[in-house]
Write a protein that holds these residues in place. Structure first.
Motif, PDB file in Angstrom:
ATOM      1  N   ASP A  72       0.848  -1.199   0.000  1.00  0.00           N
ATOM      2  CA  ASP A  72       0.000   0.000   0.000  1.00  0.00           C
ATOM      3  C   ASP A  72       0.880   1.243   0.000  1.00  0.00           C
ATOM      4  OD1 ASP A  72      -2.188  -1.635   0.200  1.00  0.00           O
ATOM      5  OD2 ASP A  72      -2.614  -1.189   2.305  1.00  0.00           O
ATOM      6  N   ILE A  73       0.474   2.230  -0.796  1.00  0.00           N
ATOM      7  CA  ILE A  73       1.204   3.500  -0.880  1.00  0.00           C
ATOM      8  C   ILE A  73       0.208   4.659  -0.840  1.00  0.00           C
ATOM      9  CG2 ILE A  73       2.535   5.006  -2.424  1.00  0.00           C
ATOM     10  CD1 ILE A  73       4.282   2.998  -1.200  1.00  0.00           C
ATOM     11  N   ILE A  74       0.501   5.686  -0.032  1.00  0.00           N
ATOM     12  CA  ILE A  74      -0.274   6.925  -0.028  1.00  0.00           C
ATOM     13  C   ILE A  74       0.539   7.993  -0.755  1.00  0.00           C
ATOM     14  CG2 ILE A  74      -1.221   8.783   1.406  1.00  0.00           C
ATOM     15  CD1 ILE A  74      -1.771   6.674   3.560  1.00  0.00           C
ATOM     16  N   VAL A  75      -0.084   8.640  -1.724  1.00  0.00           N
ATOM     17  CA  VAL A  75       0.591   9.654  -2.548  1.00  0.00           C
ATOM     18  C   VAL A  75       0.063  11.039  -2.188  1.00  0.00           C
ATOM     19  CG1 VAL A  75       1.000  10.457  -4.898  1.00  0.00           C
ATOM     20  CG2 VAL A  75       0.872   8.005  -4.425  1.00  0.00           C
ATOM     21  N   GLY A  76       0.979  11.996  -2.035  1.00  0.00           N
ATOM     22  CA  GLY A  76       0.565  13.376  -1.800  1.00  0.00           C
ATOM     23  C   GLY A  76       0.286  13.704  -0.352  1.00  0.00           C
TER      24      GLY A  76
END
Length: 432
Positions: free
Chosen positions: A297-301
């Motif tokens: 999982d990756i959160i961008v921004g």
């Protein structure tokens, strides 16, 4: 008298999916007829999600759509959005009952008590009151079940509302979950996905450990496969890795949240590891299980994420070479520490960064699937048929297609893996 009809609408995670399935069984046991989500119904149940603002909006739109389609239907809303913003939901036209997560187990009773459509009845509770455990597992699918083993989270990451919506980490005893796994096996399902908010944190309320649960489930007859839906990197111990590597039932498939490949951003997120620790855990998995599927999982921004820090994340992922990326644009949730952080990232920049990671994911997933061409693997085939083909998954979660054979549905077959198509599906030749 014609039985009353009920349909169910699940938004969000597999945990919600398992809970919805349990609610549906209770309605069916009570004499209701379950109909398709698109069919006309007397009662519509929505199990909501609130992980992002988009999830809240999706729930609101669904309520309005159901009410337009069938103005006389009772609409009941439960789940995380209902826990966090019950009054907001109650103001939407068509809603008749709003139930907190803690009251979810009483949904059937509450619906029966309703005299008819009218002003929305709201049953809410504070986060501190989220102490009971709604036991749940999914049914109806011929091949796979989702077993809820844990609820709530004590981690309080700066961007997340789950600890408000689900409460503190808690669980059922191992013995009770083994009993539920046996029920799943008796129904003919061959695979169980172990699910929860923070599965690796299992044992907070019973003094047991997650590894104790895995060992006990491993002994349940009739279940061929287990998958761990998601586990925090700091809870993925050497003991768990070694056990999964040694058990023929536990698949070499791990979903491990990273969220950022930059240590500064991880600190702002209040995550409990560094990139070095994360990389070390991935390497430990691969040493024990070469070729394991690893989803991240990756959160961008996230607020304050600079272009250079995004590049750190991109480069870190390119080196790690996971099999798949689950990419989420940062969503500001009111009341969380992250909502007050400076350095908001422009939406256009977030969109561009998401696009770059999606392209990376497409490449990495294709390379992962292509590495299996020419190999043999065990595939559990599912009931879905498209274009005369049936589909199933290997233990490493590669999707395989083969000419449809009804007798193979719900069975594990030895398959020779052939050419990969543009969707990264592998052509399978059944060997047995």
């Amino acid at each position: 008298m014609q039985p009353r009809r009920v349909n169910f609408h699940t938004l969000g995670c597999k945990l919600n999916f398992s809970e919805t399935s349990t609610l549906a069984r209770e309605f069916e046991s009570g004499g209701f007829v379950r109909v398709a989500p698109t069919a006309e119904a007397d009662i519509c149940v929505i199990n909501s999600c609130s992980v992002t603002e988009h999830a809240d909006k999706k729930c609101r739109n669904l309520i309005r759509k159901l009410h337009r389609r069938n103005p006389q239907a009772i609409i009941a809303v439960t789940g995380c959005y209902a826990q966090l913003k019950p009054q907001e939901i109650a103001q939407i036209e068509g809603v008749d009952i709003v139930l907190s997560n803690n009251d979810k187990g009483a949904l059937f009773k509450r619906v029966l008590e309703l005299p008819g459509k009218g002003r929305a009845q709201v049953y809410s509770c504070e986060t501190d009151a989220l102490t009971s455990f709604f036991a749940a597992f999914s049914s109806g699918d011929r091949t796979r079940a989702f077993l809820k083993v844990q609820d709530g989270c004590d981690y309080c990451c700066s961007y997340c509302t789950i600890h408000y919506a689900r409460g503190a980490s808690r669980n059922l005893p191992v013995a009770k979950l083994v009993e539920q796994a046996r029920q799943i096996a008796a129904a003919g399902q061959r695979e169980i996905v172990i699910t929860g908010v923070n599965t690796g944190d299992f044992g907070r309320t019973t003094g047991e450990r997650f590894i104790d649960l895995l060992r006990a489930l491993n002994e349940v007859g009739g279940i061929d496969r287990y998958r761990i839906s998601s586990i925090e990197p700091n809870l993925l111990t050497d003991e768990i890795i070694a056990f999964c590597a040694s058990s023929p039932k536990f698949q070499h498939h791990f979903h491990i949240p990273l969220q950022s490949g930059c240590d500064r951003i991880l600190g702002l997120m209040r995550r409990r590891y560094t990139t070095a620790r994360f990389a070390e855990r991935i390497e430990a998995v691969r040493r024990a299980m070469p070729g394991a599927f690893i989803g991240i999982d990756i959160i961008v921004g996230f607020p304050g994420e600079t272009e250079a820090e995004f590049r750190e994340t991109y480069d870190f992922l390119e080196v790690l070479q996971p099999a798949f990326l689950h990419i989420f644009p940062f969503s500001e949730r009111p009341g969380t520490p992250a909502a007050g952080l400076p350095g908001k990232v422009q939406p256009s920049v977030v969109t561009q960064r998401v696009g770059e990671l999606e392209a990376l994911c497409e490449r990495l997933h294709g390379e992962f699937c292509a590495r299996a061409c020419g190999m043999e693997a065990d595939v559990l085939f599912e009931s879905t048929m498209r274009g005369g083909m049936m589909f199933g998954y290997t233990g490493q979660y590669r999707r395989v297609k083969a000419p449809y054979d009804r007798g193979r549905i719900g069975t594990v077959c030895r398959v020779k893996l052939g050419e990969m198509d543009g969707f990264h599906d592998l052509m399978g030749e059944i060997r047995e």
